[in-house]
Write an enzyme that holds these catalytic residues in place. Structure first.
Site, PDB file in Angstrom:
ATOM      1  N   LYS A  61       0.801  -1.214   0.000  1.00  0.00           N
ATOM      2  CA  LYS A  61       0.000   0.000   0.000  1.00  0.00           C
ATOM      3  C   LYS A  61       0.840   1.273   0.000  1.00  0.00           C
ATOM      4  O   LYS A  61       0.308   2.358  -0.231  1.00  0.00           O
ATOM      5  CB  LYS A  61      -0.975  -0.013   1.175  1.00  0.00           C
ATOM      6  CG  LYS A  61      -1.905  -1.207   1.180  1.00  0.00           C
ATOM      7  CD  LYS A  61      -2.846  -1.238  -0.012  1.00  0.00           C
ATOM      8  CE  LYS A  61      -4.225  -0.880   0.373  1.00  0.00           C
ATOM      9  NZ  LYS A  61      -5.236  -1.120  -0.668  1.00  0.00           N
ATOM     10  N   SER A 295      -3.298 -12.366   4.227  1.00  0.00           N
ATOM     11  CA  SER A 295      -3.753 -12.194   2.840  1.00  0.00           C
ATOM     12  C   SER A 295      -2.728 -12.754   1.850  1.00  0.00           C
ATOM     13  O   SER A 295      -3.100 -13.265   0.789  1.00  0.00           O
ATOM     14  CB  SER A 295      -4.063 -10.728   2.531  1.00  0.00           C
ATOM     15  OG  SER A 295      -2.906  -9.931   2.600  1.00  0.00           O
TER      16      SER A 295
HETATM   17  C1  LIG Z   1      -2.614  -6.922   3.991  1.00  0.00           C
HETATM   18  C2  LIG Z   1      -3.495  -6.553   2.857  1.00  0.00           C
HETATM   19  N1  LIG Z   1      -3.811  -7.501   1.958  1.00  0.00           N
HETATM   20  C3  LIG Z   1      -4.629  -7.230   0.914  1.00  0.00           C
HETATM   21  C4  LIG Z   1      -5.190  -5.980   0.743  1.00  0.00           C
HETATM   22  C5  LIG Z   1      -6.121  -5.739  -0.406  1.00  0.00           C
HETATM   23  O1  LIG Z   1      -5.538  -4.931  -1.407  1.00  0.00           O
HETATM   24  P1  LIG Z   1      -6.423  -4.021  -2.347  1.00  0.00           P
HETATM   25  O2  LIG Z   1      -7.017  -2.951  -1.482  1.00  0.00           O
HETATM   26  O3  LIG Z   1      -5.507  -3.469  -3.365  1.00  0.00           O
HETATM   27  O4  LIG Z   1      -7.498  -4.881  -2.927  1.00  0.00           O
HETATM   28  C6  LIG Z   1      -4.876  -4.961   1.656  1.00  0.00           C
HETATM   29  C7  LIG Z   1      -5.470  -3.636   1.528  1.00  0.00           C
HETATM   30  O5  LIG Z   1      -5.437  -2.822   2.423  1.00  0.00           O
HETATM   31  C8  LIG Z   1      -4.009  -5.253   2.732  1.00  0.00           C
HETATM   32  O6  LIG Z   1      -3.700  -4.314   3.651  1.00  0.00           O
END
Ligand SMILES: Cc1ncc(COP(=O)(O)O)c(C=O)c1O
Length: 334
Positions: A61, A295
């Site tokens: 991010k 994630s």
């Molecule tokens: C740890 C983590 N994984 C996945 C995501 C998802 O990414 P995106 O917002 O680009 O879909 C985020 C988003 O904040 C995140 O902080």
């Protein structure tokens, strides 16, 4: 040795800054792409992992924090010294704290108390003002639901109005898409020499998926692009919400209609359980030396599913979204 001495000794004299970057903002991006060859032993096909936890704020991010700020500065929607506010699960806030700190914008991060405590500490350490919003009475810490997020959204709007601030709105601003369309996606295409067949991504705002998928489809429309959702909260694929309180922080908010997503770039949907995400994050650490969060585990679990099905013998690319250090207060590593 003076410059004059050096030129006489035939050692090239560097008068510029060489490889020195002017700030940590310029250290965002250009992350390594690594093959998960140990995790895929005995499986036909390859998984390539983009190590986004190596960004200065330890997550992907950082990229959108820089792009949203760059775009707003260029458009004049962010004025010098203006306060920046955003709703965050911690990672966007950390990126914004870094960018705003360096560019001298006061930054307020609004986050659910359900996200891990180390995220709030890190944002404060980087100079952000952190506002924590209580979860709904029936929610569990570590499990941020769409309902919890709605409360954070309410508080974010209130603060934006109160402070006449710029909202770095990651769910809507094109900077989120552009960060990945202009950089993450093309980096992967270059690093893999265009040799990828599929991409799967656990979706929060959908910015990573949307930007990378657009870049990949432009490069080769046959690259399959798949959205990953938590089991029981797979509303983007049209399923009923049965488990809003999953453990995969950063996404899976069960919000239908994410503004940044282009349905034409979605080739299918995968579902991953909390257990699968956690188990895979642990395997990533032990077997690949990659210390990441839930994630990232979900992404690799999804990639393995693709290799076991339609993409057998092919190459799937995934994001390693953030660092495992951000989960030390959870039970991921106990
Ligand atoms: C740890 C983590 N994984 C996945 C995501 C998802 O990414 P995106 O917002 O680009 O879909 C985020 C988003 O904040 C995140 O902080």
């Amino acid at each position: 040795m003076s410059n004059e001495d050096r030129s006489e000794s035939k050692i090239p004299v560097t008068t510029s800054f060489g490889d020195v970057l002017p700030s940590a903002v310029e250290a965002i991006g250009s992350t390594p792409l690594v093959e998960l060859a140990r995790l895929t032993r005995g499986i036909q096909g390859r998984i390539l992992a983009k190590l986004e936890y190596l960004n200065p704020g330890f997550s992907k991010k950082d990229r959108i924090a820089r792009q949203i700020t760059d775009d707003a500065e260029a458009a004049g929607t962010l004025k010098p010294g203006q306060t920046v506010v955003e709703l965050t699960s911690g990672n966007t806030g950390t990126g914004l704290a870094i960018v705003c700190g360096i560019r001298r914008y006061p930054f307020v991060a609004v986050m659910s108390r359900g996200n891990s405590a180390e995220r709030a500490r890190m944002m404060s350490a980087l100079g952000a003002e952190v506002v924590l919003v209580d979860q709904l009475p029936d929610s569990t810490p570590g499990q941020v639901s769409g309902g919890d997020l709605a409360l954070v959204e309410q508080e974010t709007r209130r603060i934006v109005t109160e402070r006449n601030a710029f909202r770095a709105d990651q769910f809507r601003l094109q900077g989120n898409f552009r960060a990945h369309y202009l950089h993450t996606g093309p980096e992967i295409i270059r690093q893999s020499r265009g040799g990828i067949d599929a991409f799967c991504d656990f979706v929060g705002t959908g910015g990573t998926f949307a930007g990378c998928a657009a870049a990949f489809k432009e490069h080769r429309p046959e690259i399959g692009c798949f959205i990953i959702e938590p089991e029981g909260a797979a509303v983007l694929s049209g399923q009923r919400l049965t488990r809003p309180n999953h453990r995969i922080q950063g996404g899976g908010y069960a919000m239908p209609g994410l503004p940044l997503l282009n349905p034409e770039h979605v080739d299918g949907y995968l579902q991953v359980s909390d257990r699968q995400a956690a188990d895979m994050a642990r395997r990533l650490a032990r077997e690949e030396g990659i210390f990441a969060g839930f994630s990232s585990g979900a992404n690799v679990a999804g990639a393995l599913e693709l290799l076991e099905g339609r993409f057998k013998g092919m190459t799937v690319v995934v994001m390693i979204c953030d660092s495992g250090l951000k989960y030390l207060s959870t039970d991921l590593w106990v």
